[in-house]
Design an enzyme around this catalytic site. Structure first.
Site, PDB file in Angstrom:
ATOM      1  N   GLU A 148       0.535  -1.370  -0.232  1.00 40.76           N
ATOM      2  CA  GLU A 148      -0.036  -0.013  -0.076  1.00 40.76           C
ATOM      3  C   GLU A 148       0.569   1.172   0.054  1.00 40.76           C
ATOM      4  OE1 GLU A 148      -2.451  -0.024  -0.073  1.00 40.76           O
ATOM      5  OE2 GLU A 148      -3.557  -1.565  -1.060  1.00 40.76           O
ATOM      6  N   CYS A 301     -14.336   1.865 -13.382  1.00 40.06           N
ATOM      7  CA  CYS A 301     -14.136   3.396 -13.210  1.00 40.06           C
ATOM      8  C   CYS A 301     -13.664   4.500 -13.028  1.00 40.06           C
ATOM      9  CB  CYS A 301     -15.132   3.551 -11.659  1.00 40.06           C
ATOM     10  SG  CYS A 301     -16.368   5.084 -11.837  1.00 40.06           S
ATOM     11  N   CYS A 308     -19.139   1.509 -17.714  1.00 39.34           N
ATOM     12  CA  CYS A 308     -20.447   1.615 -17.181  1.00 39.34           C
ATOM     13  C   CYS A 308     -21.343   0.180 -17.117  1.00 39.34           C
ATOM     14  CB  CYS A 308     -20.967   3.441 -16.969  1.00 39.34           C
ATOM     15  SG  CYS A 308     -20.544   3.979 -17.309  1.00 39.34           S
ATOM     16  N   CYS A 311     -19.821  -1.933 -15.395  1.00 39.24           N
ATOM     17  CA  CYS A 311     -20.316  -1.917 -14.227  1.00 39.24           C
ATOM     18  C   CYS A 311     -21.156  -2.937 -13.563  1.00 39.24           C
ATOM     19  CB  CYS A 311     -19.827  -0.068 -13.776  1.00 39.24           C
ATOM     20  SG  CYS A 311     -20.433  -0.132 -11.444  1.00 39.24           S
ATOM     21  N   CYS A 317     -25.938   4.265 -10.085  1.00 37.01           N
ATOM     22  CA  CYS A 317     -25.203   5.724 -10.092  1.00 37.01           C
ATOM     23  C   CYS A 317     -25.967   6.803 -10.537  1.00 37.01           C
ATOM     24  CB  CYS A 317     -23.828   4.974 -10.906  1.00 37.01           C
ATOM     25  SG  CYS A 317     -22.774   6.303 -11.382  1.00 37.01           S
TER      26      CYS A 317
END
Length: 521
Positions: A148, A301, A308, A311, A317
């Site tokens: 990370e 995204c 989309c 998705c 959304c």
């Protein structure tokens, strides 16, 4: 079949076939069935009418929902545009909707997640069952932590090789805690944002000193260099704590889900998005839930080309609904664009000092292996803290005149080594090599690079004995330079010098360089 006999003259008797009674009955029944198929009964008509009405009602309900979503999107858009920096009017995710979103994200993630080395290291195994379980948990937490930190401001494909090299050298937090800052810098070199490497080392030392890896987000935040994001990632992925993680990908996904137009950099917006993200964390699979959200933002995204149609949560959304109902709005309008801070332009003179004991031509060709390059260590605080570089002096402004830059560099070298190098060295070559612009996140550093080849009187050993440096310094041969962990800027300057030498050898292989030197220190 019976035959009906008519009384006629004998010479003209005839027979006419007549259907049997059962056959007549079967034909009538078949005809009735055909008529029923063509003309449905009242009961069938009623059933069909009921089904049609139900279908119509369902369609009307869908239309109502779509209309409500679009209205909500428009309202959110207007409120965001009006308020700019507040999320006070943005509603929480209803419990049932949050559950549907979590489930959809996890189903998608289970199928589409990328195979990455830190995910392999942070999945499976024992969770907290005795000493062995705690050790597995700590190794998992360490792997998540390293990955990370590396992934901050750095692309995944770049990080993979660095992560694998790091884990090969320091597989556990205890191994890292025993490393030196210089060793860490060498492995990190080229990854950028070197402050991250410093914090990793300092954090590892403090964790080992405390005796145990912190297991909760609140405890992890006490470790130097671990903020809200990294603490949430470690706690949820390694220790299964149901806490959110918010990075740029998550900000983008949630901003589009709720059509948030507020400035994503303002503290009120950030707090609101953390609150919404917390509502989407699955209590049973918090780590996977957070990774699913980040994965969605990193892949489908995306900033400029969202997918989309693929998705898993596009039906919820608001940004997508608003874009479909308005020709002037697009999904990519969310989150709102924030003007980037204008980069500062800095200028520097970089002097690559080569010390040689060979002849003029040998100093360019590199045939003498005992030639070395002079490196100095940067201050322990500030930009590129504690890293090695060629002698570099910052200029107040861009100095175009070569002679003026050389005077500035001469003064710097004299102050750096507390001696005039002219007194102990002969100048073999001094040439301007070129200019290189190194780009940091907030600075464009314009570096004017020159090559200065010196031949110390009495050799390199006496040179080392005579000079005293106000900063740490060392001499590095060409082979070590190639294998040494250097910043990308220093590596670029080194490559410029090597290219210059090759070019000079091709142009004037037998020319005496000493006679061509026009200036000295």
């Amino acid at each position: 079949m019976r035959t009906l006999v008519l009384h006629q003259p004998l010479a003209a008797k005839a027979s006419i076939p007549i259907p049997d009674p059962p056959q007549i009955s079967s034909s009538m029944e078949a005809a009735g069935r055909r008529r029923r198929k063509v003309c449905p009964t009242m009961e069938e008509n009623a059933q069909k009418k009921t089904a049609t009405e139900a279908s119509r009602a369902a369609e009307e309900e869908k239309v109502k929902k779509r209309t409500a979503v679009k209205a909500s999107a428009r309202q959110c858009h207007r409120e965001g545009m009006d308020s700019g920096s507040t999320l006070g009017d943005i509603e929480d995710f209803p419990a049932d909707e949050a559950q549907r979103l979590r489930a959809a994200l996890l189903r998608w993630y289970d199928v589409h997640r990328r195979v990455l080395p830190w995910r392999t290291a942070s999945s499976g195994g024992i969770r907290g069952n005795g000493d062995e379980g705690k050790e597995v948990d700590q190794d998992r937490a360490y792997a998540v932590w390293v990955s990370e930190v590396m992934l901050q401001q750095t692309r995944v494909q770049t990080v993979i090789a660095y992560y694998n090299r790091w884990m090969d050298k320091w597989p556990t937090v205890h191994h890292l805690a025993s490393a030196s800052q210089e060793e860490v810098n060498e492995v990190w070199a080229g990854l950028g944002y070197y402050r991250r490497a410093r914090f990793l080392l300092e954090g590892a030392k403090s964790i080992v000193q405390e005796g145990e890896f912190p297991r909760t987000a609140s405890e992890l935040r006490k470790v130097r260099g671990i903020g809200d994001y990294t603490a949430g990632a470690i706690a949820s992925i390694a220790f299964n704590e149901a806490v959110p993680v918010v990075d740029g990908n998550v900000v983008r996904v949630i901003s589009r889900l709720k059509a948030i137009s507020a400035n994503p950099k303002k503290s009120t917006t950030v707090k609101g998005i953390w609150k919404l993200a917390a509502q989407l964390v699955d209590p049973l699979r918090p780590g996977d839930s957070n990774q699913a959200m980040m994965e969605l933002g990193a892949t489908l995204c995306s900033t400029t080309s969202p997918g989309c149609s693929a998705c898993p949560i596009s039906e919820a959304c608001l940004a997508l609904s608003l874009s479909r109902s308005s020709g002037s709005t697009d999904v990519t309008d969310y989150p709102s664009k924030v003007a980037k801070t204008k980069q500062r332009h800095d200028f520097a003179a970089v002097c690559v000092v080569q010390l040689t004991e060979g002849s003029d031509e040998e100093s360019l060709s590199g045939r003498k292996n005992n030639d070395v390059l002079l490196l100095v260590k940067r201050p322990e605080e500030g930009l590129l803290a504690g890293l090695w570089e060629f002698p570099t002096v910052l200029l107040d402004e861009e100095v175009i005149d070569v002679g003026t830059r050389r005077k500035i560099v001469d003064k710097y070298l004299k102050e750096l080594f507390l001696i005039n190098l002219k007194e102990i060295c002969n100048v073999i070559l001094r040439e301007d090599v070129g200019k290189y612009v190194h780009i940091f996140s907030h600075i464009r550093l314009h570096m004017h690079v020159e090559l200065l080849i010196l031949k110390p009187e009495g050799g390199l050993r006496q040179f080392s004995e005579k000079i005293q440096c106000t900063s740490a310094w060392k001499c590095v041969d060409g082979k070590s330079m190639k294998n040494m962990g250097l910043t990308s800027g220093v590596r670029k300057v080194y490559n410029m010098i090597q290219d210059y030498k090759k070019k000079q050898l091709l142009q004037r292989p037998k020319l005496s360089l000493r006679k061509k030197c026009k200036s000295s220190i």
